[in-house]
Design an enzyme around this catalytic site. Structure first.
Site, short mmCIF file in Angstrom:
data_model
loop_
_atom_site.label_atom_id
_atom_site.label_comp_id
_atom_site.label_asym_id
_atom_site.label_seq_id
_atom_site.Cartn_x
_atom_site.Cartn_y
_atom_site.Cartn_z
N GLU A 131 0.82 -1.21 0.00
CA GLU A 131 0.00 0.00 0.00
C GLU A 131 0.86 1.26 0.00
O GLU A 131 0.51 2.26 -0.62
CB GLU A 131 -0.92 0.01 1.22
CG GLU A 131 -2.09 -0.95 1.13
CD GLU A 131 -3.12 -0.50 0.11
OE1 GLU A 131 -4.15 0.06 0.50
OE2 GLU A 131 -2.87 -0.71 -1.10
N THR A 184 -6.43 7.93 -5.78
CA THR A 184 -6.48 7.89 -4.31
C THR A 184 -5.77 9.09 -3.69
O THR A 184 -6.25 9.69 -2.72
CB THR A 184 -5.85 6.58 -3.79
OG1 THR A 184 -6.59 5.48 -4.33
CG2 THR A 184 -5.93 6.52 -2.27
#
Length: 310
Positions: A131, A184
């Site tokens: 991530e 994002t």
């Protein structure tokens, strides 16, 4: 011991309305598939990536499927090479934890091929490193449910502390992914840093209510608790027809609806698969009127996380 393994890791819905960066749940579909094969040397080589339209790098230090494997091997002090084949089975930038699924599948596969030297839950910090590569921060609200299954609360990051909670058996998720892109990092930038105290209090009440509702099969409480006062008002600006899609879901029996992760996917909770399917179809219709193509996924809460494929 096998020399090759194929792993499926599920998509996830993070934030779950009121639980920004602390709630996440796994779904049965979609998800990513990873094939990991042992090499005679210690090289990690991405041999193939499909389903990404050529967007993803094959550099093992920059791809989310291999970074967790590299950090895992370093931690164990093991010199073992792998050939990696990544099959993306969901859209990139969908708000469904695409990078997380790859991260989890890769390190889960490596652990299996090496005879499970670590428990599955102990693979979480390595998955989080994937991530970090994807969005610049090692968030756990997608990777934790993808790895562990079910509904996960990230209670703390320092130290890392997470809790899995029971969810109602008849709770289903309808996810509609419109064919638009929300980055994002951009979605995080748009968030306002200040928050009014009244909103924080209301949000905290909803967080507590959602947890209790899930644990006690209280579907009305789940629905009442799915109001996001802090994040959704800002992020929904990036998603065309969001308010109409959400209201349509509620009008057709959904308990509640919100943005999945950073978006653009929108999810809705419903009691029962039949209602969830109806809700999903009606949500799609709103986007269709605006000329936006969508994918629909309807699923229960995936309680198992990754699994080995034949």
């Amino acid at each position: 011991m096998a020399d090759s393994i194929k792993i499926f890791a599920p998509a996830t819905v993070a934030n779950v309305a009121c639980g920004f960066d602390i709630f996440g749940l796994a779904v049965d579909n979609p998800g990513d598939e990873v094939v990991l094969s042992k090499r005679e040397d210690d090289q990690i080589i991405i041999q193939e990536i499909t389903g990404d339209e050529g967007k993803l790098t094959k550099d093992p230090e920059k791809n989310t499927v291999t970074v967790p494997v590299l950090r895992y091997l370093e931690k164990l002090g093991i010199k073992q090479g792998f050939d990696v084949r990544l099959h993306k089975k969901m859209p990139l930038g969908s708000g469904l934890g695409s990078s997380s699924a790859s991260s989890v599948a890769g390190v889960f596969a490596a652990n299996k091929l090496l005879g499970n030297p670590m428990e599955t839950k102990d693979l979480l910090p390595f998955s989080m490193e994937g991530e970090r590569v994807a969005c610049g921060a090692a968030h756990a609200d997608n990777v934790a449910p993808a790895l562990l299954g079910g509904f996960v609360i990230i209670r703390s990051y320092d130290p890392l502390d997470f809790v899995q909670i029971k969810t109602p058996s008849e709770l289903y998720v309808s996810i509609v992914h419109p064919d638009i892109e929300v980055n994002t990092k951009d979605a995080r930038i748009i968030l306002r840093q200040e928050a009014i105290l009244k909103k924080i209090i209301a949000q905290t009440g909803n967080v507590a209510g959602l947890v209790v509702g899930l644990m006690t099969d209280n579907y009305p409480l789940i629905g009442r608790s799915m109001t996001d006062y802090l994040i959704e008002p800002n992020r929904s600006i990036l998603i065309p027809y969001f308010n109409e899609v959400k209201q349509t879901a509620l009008n057709h029996g959904a308990l509640g609806a919100s943005i999945s992760g950073a978006g653009p996917s929108i999810f809705a909770f419903s009691k029962g698969k039949e209602t969830a399917e109806k809700v999903g179809v009606e949500m799609k219709k709103v986007f269709a009127k605006g000329g936006i193509e969508t994918n629909l996924f309807v699923s229960g809460i995936n309680q198992n996380g990754p699994r080995i494929l034949d």
